[in-house]
Design a protein around this motif. Structure first.
Motif, mmCIF file in Angstrom:
data_model
loop_
_atom_site.group_PDB
_atom_site.id
_atom_site.type_symbol
_atom_site.label_atom_id
_atom_site.label_comp_id
_atom_site.label_asym_id
_atom_site.label_seq_id
_atom_site.Cartn_x
_atom_site.Cartn_y
_atom_site.Cartn_z
ATOM 1 N N ILE A 131 0.846 -1.194 0.000
ATOM 2 C CA ILE A 131 0.000 0.000 0.000
ATOM 3 C C ILE A 131 0.880 1.242 0.000
ATOM 4 O O ILE A 131 0.638 2.199 -0.729
ATOM 5 C CB ILE A 131 -0.929 0.011 1.236
ATOM 6 N N LYS A 132 1.923 1.191 0.796
ATOM 7 C CA LYS A 132 2.822 2.340 0.867
ATOM 8 C C LYS A 132 3.428 2.657 -0.489
ATOM 9 O O LYS A 132 3.485 3.805 -0.913
ATOM 10 C CB LYS A 132 3.928 2.049 1.881
ATOM 11 N N SER A 133 3.863 1.612 -1.195
ATOM 12 C CA SER A 133 4.554 1.879 -2.459
ATOM 13 C C SER A 133 3.587 2.118 -3.605
ATOM 14 O O SER A 133 3.941 2.775 -4.584
ATOM 15 C CB SER A 133 5.506 0.726 -2.802
ATOM 16 N N GLU A 134 2.363 1.626 -3.501
ATOM 17 C CA GLU A 134 1.416 1.778 -4.615
ATOM 18 C C GLU A 134 0.457 2.952 -4.422
ATOM 19 O O GLU A 134 -0.062 3.482 -5.402
ATOM 20 C CB GLU A 134 0.595 0.488 -4.783
ATOM 21 N N GLY A 135 0.182 3.298 -3.173
ATOM 22 C CA GLY A 135 -0.735 4.409 -2.934
ATOM 23 C C GLY A 135 -2.202 4.056 -3.103
ATOM 24 O O GLY A 135 -3.060 4.933 -3.044
ATOM 25 N N SER A 136 -2.476 2.783 -3.314
ATOM 26 C CA SER A 136 -3.867 2.361 -3.511
ATOM 27 C C SER A 136 -4.022 0.915 -3.077
ATOM 28 O O SER A 136 -3.121 0.092 -3.259
ATOM 29 C CB SER A 136 -4.242 2.526 -4.988
#
Lengths: 111, 111
Positions: B30-35
């Motif tokens: 989630i942190k790296s994808e933002g979604s």
DNA sequence: ACTCGTTATTTCTTTGTAAATATAACGATA
DNA sequence: TATCGTTATATTTACAAAGAAATAACGAGT
């Protein structure tokens, strides 16, 4: 802090599981019951599952952990080898020390 | 000796799982994808499973680990809170030290 | 030969969990 | 108010793991 840290350890060899908590429990039950079917019953486990676990352990170990005999007086039975005993104590010791290690590490965190 | 010792750790609270390896992996995604949907896809996990994990974590934590927004520019998204970040690093540190501990203990045994 | 309680093995059934599918809700932007 | 990509949720489907049941094999003792 009402969180608790938990862990599970197991030992693998080249392709798959060798020893885990369930298998150790079964070994101990075999030791105290003297029979695979009684050991399975004492753990509320199906005979088939117990047999599969035992078979898998024996096949993937250098020496068998359990010897089973069929027929004869009393119908047969199963017993733990010296190698099997060694595995039980080794596993339980390392498992216990792992719990202690984790508990002390976790306490340091103060989440 | 061609045996390897493995472990899995997790954190529980009063009734059930709070943090485990899969959940930490999801937080990092989630942190790296933002979604959430992209995070799930990057882990080859169904959106539903990812949402369930996230929901469970947020509900059982004192503060949310993830904040998600729906609608708006770009349709919405999900992000890790500072508390979530803290959990990620704490978990990964203790997990790594557990592996090191087990490896060194296991080597002593000479099975 | 027959009995006995166990090990050994196959087949079938069940059940619980994960995956797919579908759809509603959301709110900034234009 | 129509669009967009996302979050949120329910429903259905598929599958794998576990369990149940049935049967064969075994060998010491009688």
């Amino acid at each position: 802090m009402d969180y608790k840290i938990k862990s599970r350890i197991w030992v693998e060899h080249k392709d798959g599981m060798f020893l885990g908590e369930g298998r150790i429990q079964l070994l101990k039950a075999i030791k105290s019951e003297g029979s695979l079917s009684k050991a399975a019953a004492s753990l509320s486990m199906s005979y088939k599952k117990a047999w599969n676990l035992m078979d898998s352990m024996n096949k993937s170990a250098k020496e068998p952990l359990v010897v089973a005999s069929t027929g004869g007086k009393g119908g047969g039975g199963a017993a733990i080898t010296a190698y099997g005993e060694k595995m039980i104590t080794a596993f339980e010791n390392i498992n216990k020390s792992c719990w202690e290690f984790l508990d002390s590490e976790f306490k340091k965190l103060e989440l």
